[in-house]
Write a protein that holds these residues in place. Structure first.
Motif, PDB file in Angstrom:
ATOM      1  N   LEU A 133       3.051   3.008  10.683  1.00 41.32           N
ATOM      2  CA  LEU A 133       3.193   2.987   9.227  1.00 41.32           C
ATOM      3  C   LEU A 133       3.026   4.404   8.697  1.00 41.32           C
ATOM      4  CD1 LEU A 133       0.997  -0.175   8.536  1.00 41.32           C
ATOM      5  CD2 LEU A 133       3.488  -0.058   8.761  1.00 41.32           C
ATOM      6  N   GLU A 134       4.074   4.927   8.097  1.00 42.23           N
ATOM      7  CA  GLU A 134       4.090   6.309   7.594  1.00 42.23           C
ATOM      8  C   GLU A 134       4.311   6.299   6.092  1.00 42.23           C
ATOM      9  OE1 GLU A 134       4.139   9.974   6.511  1.00 42.23           O
ATOM     10  OE2 GLU A 134       3.623   9.538   8.606  1.00 42.23           O
ATOM     11  N   ALA A 135       3.408   6.945   5.363  1.00 40.32           N
ATOM     12  CA  ALA A 135       3.514   6.979   3.904  1.00 40.32           C
ATOM     13  C   ALA A 135       4.706   7.797   3.440  1.00 40.32           C
ATOM     14  CB  ALA A 135       2.227   7.535   3.301  1.00 40.32           C
ATOM     15  N   GLY A 136       5.061   8.830   4.187  1.00 36.68           N
ATOM     16  CA  GLY A 136       6.157   9.701   3.784  1.00 36.68           C
ATOM     17  C   GLY A 136       7.513   9.173   4.199  1.00 36.68           C
ATOM     18  N   PHE A 138       8.806   3.785   7.254  1.00 38.46           N
ATOM     19  CA  PHE A 138       8.538   4.895   6.351  1.00 38.46           C
ATOM     20  C   PHE A 138       8.307   4.361   4.937  1.00 38.46           C
ATOM     21  CE2 PHE A 138      11.091   6.753   9.794  1.00 38.46           C
ATOM     22  CZ  PHE A 138      10.202   7.738  10.215  1.00 38.46           C
ATOM     23  N   GLY A 139       7.665   5.164   4.117  1.00 40.50           N
ATOM     24  CA  GLY A 139       7.350   4.746   2.757  1.00 40.50           C
ATOM     25  C   GLY A 139       6.353   3.610   2.719  1.00 40.50           C
ATOM     26  N   ALA A 140       5.500   3.514   3.734  1.00 46.03           N
ATOM     27  CA  ALA A 140       4.499   2.438   3.827  1.00 46.03           C
ATOM     28  C   ALA A 140       3.114   3.063   3.873  1.00 46.03           C
ATOM     29  CB  ALA A 140       4.751   1.587   5.065  1.00 46.03           C
ATOM     30  N   GLU A 196     -15.394 -10.582  15.292  1.00 48.59           N
ATOM     31  CA  GLU A 196     -14.612  -9.989  16.371  1.00 48.59           C
ATOM     32  C   GLU A 196     -13.399 -10.826  16.756  1.00 48.59           C
ATOM     33  OE1 GLU A 196     -15.087  -7.032  17.231  1.00 48.59           O
ATOM     34  OE2 GLU A 196     -17.025  -6.717  16.280  1.00 48.59           O
ATOM     35  N   GLU A 197     -13.420 -12.127  16.400  1.00 48.93           N
ATOM     36  CA  GLU A 197     -12.279 -12.988  16.734  1.00 48.93           C
ATOM     37  C   GLU A 197     -11.141 -12.860  15.729  1.00 48.93           C
ATOM     38  OE1 GLU A 197     -15.547 -14.329  16.774  1.00 48.93           O
ATOM     39  OE2 GLU A 197     -15.517 -13.742  18.898  1.00 48.93           O
ATOM     40  N   GLN A 198     -11.431 -12.236  14.598  1.00 51.92           N
ATOM     41  CA  GLN A 198     -10.420 -12.124  13.545  1.00 51.92           C
ATOM     42  C   GLN A 198      -9.523 -10.903  13.761  1.00 51.92           C
ATOM     43  OE1 GLN A 198     -10.920 -15.364  12.430  1.00 51.92           O
ATOM     44  NE2 GLN A 198     -10.026 -14.403  10.613  1.00 51.92           N
ATOM     45  N   PRO A 199      -8.239 -11.021  13.460  1.00 52.81           N
ATOM     46  CA  PRO A 199      -7.367  -9.843  13.519  1.00 52.81           C
ATOM     47  C   PRO A 199      -7.696  -8.893  12.365  1.00 52.81           C
ATOM     48  CG  PRO A 199      -6.180 -11.670  12.547  1.00 52.81           C
ATOM     49  CD  PRO A 199      -7.510 -12.222  13.005  1.00 52.81           C
ATOM     50  N   PHE A 200      -7.152  -7.728  12.426  1.00 52.50           N
ATOM     51  CA  PHE A 200      -7.291  -6.786  11.318  1.00 52.50           C
ATOM     52  C   PHE A 200      -6.287  -7.137  10.228  1.00 52.50           C
ATOM     53  CE2 PHE A 200      -9.138  -4.408  14.805  1.00 52.50           C
ATOM     54  CZ  PHE A 200     -10.236  -3.800  14.205  1.00 52.50           C
ATOM     55  N   ALA A 201      -6.712  -6.989   8.997  1.00 53.32           N
ATOM     56  CA  ALA A 201      -5.819  -7.139   7.846  1.00 53.32           C
ATOM     57  C   ALA A 201      -5.513  -5.743   7.319  1.00 53.32           C
ATOM     58  CB  ALA A 201      -6.477  -7.980   6.762  1.00 53.32           C
ATOM     59  N   VAL A 202      -4.234  -5.423   7.223  1.00 51.17           N
ATOM     60  CA  VAL A 202      -3.805  -4.094   6.790  1.00 51.17           C
ATOM     61  C   VAL A 202      -3.015  -4.258   5.499  1.00 51.17           C
ATOM     62  CG1 VAL A 202      -2.510  -2.023   7.409  1.00 51.17           C
ATOM     63  CG2 VAL A 202      -3.671  -3.352   9.200  1.00 51.17           C
ATOM     64  N   HIS A 203      -3.517  -3.655   4.432  1.00 58.89           N
ATOM     65  CA  HIS A 203      -2.861  -3.744   3.129  1.00 58.89           C
ATOM     66  C   HIS A 203      -2.005  -2.505   2.903  1.00 58.89           C
ATOM     67  CE1 HIS A 203      -5.237  -7.122   1.065  1.00 58.89           C
ATOM     68  NE2 HIS A 203      -5.500  -7.169   2.350  1.00 58.89           N
ATOM     69  N   LEU A 204      -0.756  -2.717   2.484  1.00 64.38           N
ATOM     70  CA  LEU A 204       0.200  -1.629   2.278  1.00 64.38           C
ATOM     71  C   LEU A 204       0.650  -1.542   0.834  1.00 64.38           C
ATOM     72  CD1 LEU A 204       2.711  -2.233   5.218  1.00 64.38           C
ATOM     73  CD2 LEU A 204       0.619  -0.887   5.250  1.00 64.38           C
ATOM     74  N   ARG A 205       1.012  -0.322   0.441  1.00 63.27           N
ATOM     75  CA  ARG A 205       1.772  -0.100  -0.783  1.00 63.27           C
ATOM     76  C   ARG A 205       3.078   0.550  -0.365  1.00 63.27           C
ATOM     77  NH1 ARG A 205      -3.244   2.131  -2.957  1.00 63.27           N
ATOM     78  NH2 ARG A 205      -4.354   0.492  -4.087  1.00 63.27           N
ATOM     79  N   ASN A 206       4.173  -0.131  -0.608  1.00 60.58           N
ATOM     80  CA  ASN A 206       5.475   0.380  -0.196  1.00 60.58           C
ATOM     81  C   ASN A 206       6.049   1.328  -1.239  1.00 60.58           C
ATOM     82  OD1 ASN A 206       5.720  -1.120   2.302  1.00 60.58           O
ATOM     83  ND2 ASN A 206       5.900  -2.949   1.017  1.00 60.58           N
ATOM     84  N   ALA A 207       7.023   2.114  -0.809  1.00 60.23           N
ATOM     85  CA  ALA A 207       7.611   3.122  -1.685  1.00 60.23           C
ATOM     86  C   ALA A 207       8.237   2.510  -2.927  1.00 60.23           C
ATOM     87  CB  ALA A 207       8.648   3.936  -0.913  1.00 60.23           C
ATOM     88  N   GLY A 246       6.984   0.189  -4.655  1.00 59.49           N
ATOM     89  CA  GLY A 246       5.924  -0.330  -5.518  1.00 59.49           C
ATOM     90  C   GLY A 246       5.390  -1.682  -5.116  1.00 59.49           C
ATOM     91  N   THR A 247       6.020  -2.348  -4.153  1.00 60.53           N
ATOM     92  CA  THR A 247       5.528  -3.651  -3.721  1.00 60.53           C
ATOM     93  C   THR A 247       4.307  -3.507  -2.828  1.00 60.53           C
ATOM     94  OG1 THR A 247       7.005  -3.654  -1.795  1.00 60.53           O
ATOM     95  CG2 THR A 247       7.829  -4.654  -3.850  1.00 60.53           C
ATOM     96  N   GLU A 248       3.527  -4.576  -2.758  1.00 64.90           N
ATOM     97  CA  GLU A 248       2.354  -4.621  -1.898  1.00 64.90           C
ATOM     98  C   GLU A 248       2.586  -5.619  -0.781  1.00 64.90           C
ATOM     99  OE1 GLU A 248      -1.345  -3.438  -4.733  1.00 64.90           O
ATOM    100  OE2 GLU A 248      -0.719  -5.539  -4.784  1.00 64.90           O
ATOM    101  N   GLU A 249       1.880  -5.402   0.329  1.00 68.46           N
ATOM    102  CA  GLU A 249       2.106  -6.232   1.498  1.00 68.46           C
ATOM    103  C   GLU A 249       0.827  -6.307   2.317  1.00 68.46           C
ATOM    104  OE1 GLU A 249       5.435  -6.302   5.137  1.00 68.46           O
ATOM    105  OE2 GLU A 249       5.507  -4.792   3.527  1.00 68.46           O
TER     106      GLU A 249
END
Length: 454
Positions: A36-39, A107-109, A128-139, A141-144
């Motif tokens: 995931l690359e912000a640029g 890109f843009g994430a 420890e049994e739970q996966p990681f939750a990764v919150h994104l802001r896309n280029a 403007g949407t969130e994911e």
């Protein structure tokens, strides 16, 4: 790790040199990466210092697993003895690597936060049994929200430069003076940037290779633009190591850079002010006045270049349980190995998953970010980090804990060398170095200097 979690991708934050290398090693191990690359491009941060040359040659800045991915495409590694600029590194290696990785790179994430799914930092039960939750802001403007089996944070430190305030905080008035304060080595080949400094008085704050580079660039400008002058502001006193090892430096390009910076002072294009810790920036008409503890004031300047190092942005990891050294903000077991009071680029011991682990299993800070506030990072060290982590995630602890890197004494940490010297060409320089020292340069005595990283 439960079976559904094991099927999830490993999220890699940042499509720079170490992040893309991490993806290559994960693929080599049969794991699925998602970078995931912000640029908008591979090596977005590297491209911002495109005009600066690395101290390390091509042979030391291409990851072996990445080269294996590139080879079937017809990619040929550039001459290993030559030194790339930031632009070369991004365009001739990082972008082709990202292209090969295809949709494994987004890109843009921008990663806005990482946590355990359904668990904040406080909750122990089932963590420890739970996966990681990764919150994104896309280029757009949407969130994911994505889930991952592990997270490798290779986002670097470029976005969080140190302030000019001597206490680690922005000086009073620093933000208000932002239109005349820069935190990067200027690209004086850019006409707009050149006009900003030509014929002006500039203060350069910092003591490492970036400060040396800025001093040398501005000295060259002063030879062509009358009235250009630099005040080099040092927080500490002067010692014999201020300008590095000169012609005796184990890192020839670094030694030559120090000599160029020293020549800028000796030849009168810059003057050095020592023991000056800035507390305030005041306006004097269109100029700025730097004020230190006790009210000491410098003569007015038109511009300020602050190159006081970088620090990690840990804000989006706030819901994870990290074990960080209280001084360097680096992983606790790694910190003693990289302490800049003890180590330089060539003396950091290669390390891997053991030193990079945290109380929160499955999160790893790698690359420059793993070094926290320490300045002496080496690309080859980062490649070894992600090789070890990929092996560990694949269940190969024996390989993960084995050191598979021998650091060359001449290796160096990053991009801060001069580029396109007017007096020489790359072919004229011993070993393809970026800035060999002029043979007639004399080293004077008693010049001021502080300590600085590579």
């Amino acid at each position: 790790m439960n079976a559904p979690t094991a099927e999830l991708p490993v999220v890699v934050v940042g499509a720079g040199p170490i992040g893309l290398a991490a993806a290559a090693h994960l693929i080599e191990r049969g794991l699925t990466p998602l970078v995931l690359e912000a640029g908008p491009f591979a090596g977005t941060a590297v491209r911002e210092w495109a005009h600066v040359r690395l101290f390390s040659p091509w042979a030391e800045v291409v990851d072996p697993a990445a080269e294996k991915l590139l080879a079937p495409t017809g990619w040929v590694r550039p001459d290993g003895d030559t030194y790339p600029s930031g632009a070369d590194w991004a365009e001739r290696y990082l972008q082709p690597l990202a292209d090969v990785l295809g949709d494994r790179v987004r890109f843009g994430a921008r990663v806005a936060g990482v946590s355990r799914a359904g668990r904040d930092r406080v909750v122990d039960a089932g963590r420890e049994e739970q996966p990681f939750a990764v919150h994104l802001r896309n280029a757009d403007g949407t969130e994911e929200r994505l889930t991952a089996r592990a997270v490798i944070d290779a986002s670097g430190t470029w976005s969080t430069p140190g302030p000019l305030g001597g206490d680690g905080l922005p000086a009073l008035g620093e933000r208000a003076a932002a239109d005349h304060v820069s935190y990067r080595v200027p690209d004086l080949k850019d006409p707009a940037v050149r006009a900003r400094y030509a014929g002006k008085r500039t203060a350069v704050i910092g003591s490492g290779a970036s400060a040396f580079t800025a001093l040398a660039y501005l000295a060259d400008l002063a030879k062509e633009a009358p009235g250009t002058h630099t005040t080099w502001v040092l927080r500490r006193g002067i010692s014999g190591s201020t300008f590095g090892g000169g012609e005796a430096d184990q890192l020839p390009a670094r030694g030559a850079l120090g000599l160029r910076a020293k020549a800028a002072v000796d030849d009168g294009y810059a003057d050095a002010v020592t023991g000056f810790r800035t507390t305030a920036v005041e306006r004097d008409g269109e100029q700025l006045v730097l004020v230190a503890e006790g009210g000491r004031r410098l003569d007015p300047v038109d511009e300020v270049i602050t190159v006081t190092g970088f620090r990690p942005d840990l804000s989006f990891l706030n819901e994870l349980r990290l074990g960080l050294d209280e001084r360097l903000q680096a992983p606790a077991e790694l910190a003693p190995l990289i302490d800049p009071n003890v180590h330089s680029c060539g003396t950091v011991y290669p390390h891997g998953v053991k030193e990079l682990s945290h109380p929160e299993q499955g999160i790893y800070l790698v690359g420059m970010k793993s070094y926290g506030r320490a300045p002496t990072f080496l690309a080859m060290t980062g490649y070894e980090q992600v090789r070890s982590i990929a092996a560990a995630l694949a269940g190969d602890r024996e390989s993960a804990e084995r050191v598979e890197l021998t650091l060359p004494e001449t290796g160096v940490c990053g991009g801060a060398g001069l580029f396109d010297e007017p007096e020489t060409t790359e072919a004229d320089q011993p070993g393809g170095g970026c800035c060999s020292a002029p043979p007639t340069l004399q080293i004077g005595a008693g010049t001021p200097t502080p300590s600085g990283g590579c």
